[in-house]
Design a protein around this motif. Structure first.
Motif, PDB file in Angstrom:
ATOM      1  N   VAL A  54      65.350 -37.886  -8.876  1.00 53.92           N
ATOM      2  CA  VAL A  54      65.439 -38.151  -7.520  1.00 53.92           C
ATOM      3  C   VAL A  54      66.542 -38.715  -6.950  1.00 53.92           C
ATOM      4  O   VAL A  54      66.746 -40.161  -7.533  1.00 53.92           O
ATOM      5  CB  VAL A  54      64.026 -38.658  -6.842  1.00 53.92           C
ATOM      6  CG1 VAL A  54      64.209 -38.821  -5.125  1.00 53.92           C
ATOM      7  CG2 VAL A  54      62.979 -37.929  -7.164  1.00 53.92           C
ATOM      8  N   ILE A  55      67.601 -38.332  -6.123  1.00 53.10           N
ATOM      9  CA  ILE A  55      68.596 -38.982  -5.633  1.00 53.10           C
ATOM     10  C   ILE A  55      68.702 -39.500  -4.196  1.00 53.10           C
ATOM     11  O   ILE A  55      69.171 -40.331  -3.987  1.00 53.10           O
ATOM     12  CB  ILE A  55      69.934 -38.018  -5.838  1.00 53.10           C
ATOM     13  CG1 ILE A  55      69.716 -36.541  -4.941  1.00 53.10           C
ATOM     14  CG2 ILE A  55      70.498 -37.624  -7.120  1.00 53.10           C
ATOM     15  CD1 ILE A  55      70.799 -35.763  -4.657  1.00 53.10           C
ATOM     16  N   ASP A  56      67.820 -38.911  -3.468  1.00 51.91           N
ATOM     17  CA  ASP A  56      67.452 -39.328  -2.090  1.00 51.91           C
ATOM     18  C   ASP A  56      66.150 -38.774  -1.439  1.00 51.91           C
ATOM     19  O   ASP A  56      65.953 -37.483  -2.075  1.00 51.91           O
ATOM     20  CB  ASP A  56      68.514 -38.877  -1.246  1.00 51.91           C
ATOM     21  CG  ASP A  56      68.415 -39.748   0.081  1.00 51.91           C
ATOM     22  OD1 ASP A  56      67.850 -40.646   0.173  1.00 51.91           O
ATOM     23  OD2 ASP A  56      69.436 -39.431   1.023  1.00 51.91           O
ATOM     24  N   SER A  57      65.514 -39.567  -0.701  1.00 52.05           N
ATOM     25  CA  SER A  57      64.372 -38.794  -0.021  1.00 52.05           C
ATOM     26  C   SER A  57      64.042 -39.458   1.436  1.00 52.05           C
ATOM     27  O   SER A  57      64.301 -40.793   1.655  1.00 52.05           O
ATOM     28  CB  SER A  57      63.149 -38.986  -0.814  1.00 52.05           C
ATOM     29  OG  SER A  57      61.874 -38.652  -0.314  1.00 52.05           O
ATOM     30  N   SER A  58      63.637 -38.929   2.432  1.00 51.02           N
ATOM     31  CA  SER A  58      63.388 -39.418   3.736  1.00 51.02           C
ATOM     32  C   SER A  58      61.710 -39.509   3.894  1.00 51.02           C
ATOM     33  O   SER A  58      61.444 -39.991   4.812  1.00 51.02           O
ATOM     34  CB  SER A  58      63.955 -38.156   4.605  1.00 51.02           C
ATOM     35  OG  SER A  58      62.980 -37.254   4.590  1.00 51.02           O
ATOM     36  N   LEU A  59      60.895 -39.245   2.928  1.00 49.22           N
ATOM     37  CA  LEU A  59      59.749 -39.528   3.132  1.00 49.22           C
ATOM     38  C   LEU A  59      59.039 -40.850   3.336  1.00 49.22           C
ATOM     39  O   LEU A  59      58.209 -40.959   3.824  1.00 49.22           O
ATOM     40  CB  LEU A  59      59.005 -39.020   1.795  1.00 49.22           C
ATOM     41  CG  LEU A  59      59.255 -37.430   1.309  1.00 49.22           C
ATOM     42  CD1 LEU A  59      58.421 -37.124   0.151  1.00 49.22           C
ATOM     43  CD2 LEU A  59      58.802 -36.655   2.557  1.00 49.22           C
ATOM     44  N   SER A  60      59.914 -41.953   2.922  1.00 48.94           N
ATOM     45  CA  SER A  60      59.442 -43.327   3.414  1.00 48.94           C
ATOM     46  C   SER A  60      60.187 -43.817   4.571  1.00 48.94           C
ATOM     47  O   SER A  60      59.983 -44.996   5.026  1.00 48.94           O
ATOM     48  CB  SER A  60      59.830 -44.021   2.027  1.00 48.94           C
ATOM     49  OG  SER A  60      61.221 -44.185   1.836  1.00 48.94           O
ATOM     50  N   ARG A  61      60.986 -43.047   5.135  1.00 48.33           N
ATOM     51  CA  ARG A  61      61.732 -43.118   6.389  1.00 48.33           C
ATOM     52  C   ARG A  61      61.310 -42.307   7.628  1.00 48.33           C
ATOM     53  O   ARG A  61      60.342 -41.232   7.366  1.00 48.33           O
ATOM     54  CB  ARG A  61      63.111 -43.018   6.202  1.00 48.33           C
ATOM     55  CG  ARG A  61      63.805 -43.834   5.100  1.00 48.33           C
ATOM     56  CD  ARG A  61      65.266 -43.833   4.809  1.00 48.33           C
ATOM     57  NE  ARG A  61      65.759 -42.471   4.771  1.00 48.33           N
ATOM     58  CZ  ARG A  61      66.342 -41.956   3.555  1.00 48.33           C
ATOM     59  NH1 ARG A  61      66.165 -42.741   2.700  1.00 48.33           N
ATOM     60  NH2 ARG A  61      66.839 -40.722   3.382  1.00 48.33           N
TER      61      ARG A  61
END
Length: 179
Positions: A54-61
């Motif tokens: 995983v390089i990036d995720s918006s799930l926590s934002r």
């Protein structure tokens, strides 16, 4: 014959790796509005390298806001978001030339890395008529106004430089005649 077939198969796999691939994972039963360039989307995404890291995720934002056509995300992701519905989930396999290219984005993304994004479209807000005018007509109007304004400034400066300046001798003569 087998060598020719395997070479052709390798060529097909190579071409597939060079093109954007979009797979629909989930689509709502009713889809009245498809996204187009100029629309604003709110999305949740998870971006991975092809090895699964995983390089990036918006799930926590908060969801990412993307205005299609404004180049706020990598080109491959933006292209994969055209023609989606609110509530749709897609998986986009993005070749390196539509992601970060030869340079990558060190240290997270190596050069020439293909990426895989899983995206959920939270909302699609269509462009209003005024937004269309602002986004399509206003830049053209500005392109026309800038040369016009520069021309007017140039004309003003030209006339000012070539205007007859009263000489000191003439102004002294006028002063002496008044006395």
């Amino acid at each position: 014959m087998l060598a020719v077939f395997s070479r052709g198969l390798a060529h097909v796999e190579e071409n597939e790796a060079d093109q954007l691939q979009v797979e629909t994972l989930a689509k709502p039963e009713t889809c009245s509005v498809l996204s187009t360039v100029g629309d604003t989307l709110r999305i949740h995404y998870t971006g991975r390298l092809m090895d699964g890291k995983v390089i990036d995720s918006s799930l926590s934002r908060d969801p990412l806001v993307v205005e299609l056509g404004k180049r706020t995300v990598i080109p491959g992701l933006e292209q994969s978001l055209i023609g989606v519905c609110e509530g749709q989930k897609i998986k986009a396999t993005i070749p390196s030339h539509l992601a970060y290219g030869k340079k990558g984005y060190p240290p997270t993304i190596p050069g020439d890395a293909a990426l895989e994004f899983e995206v959920e479209v939270i909302s699609v807000a269509q462009q209003t008529q005024w937004q269309k005018i602002i986004n399509n007509v206003f830049p053209l109007l500005c392109l026309a106004l800038v040369p016009t304004l520069l021309g007017l400034v140039g004309l003003y400066l030209y006339k000012k430089a070539n205007a007859q300046k009263p000489s000191k001798k003439k102004s002294k003569d006028k002063k002496s005649k008044k006395k």
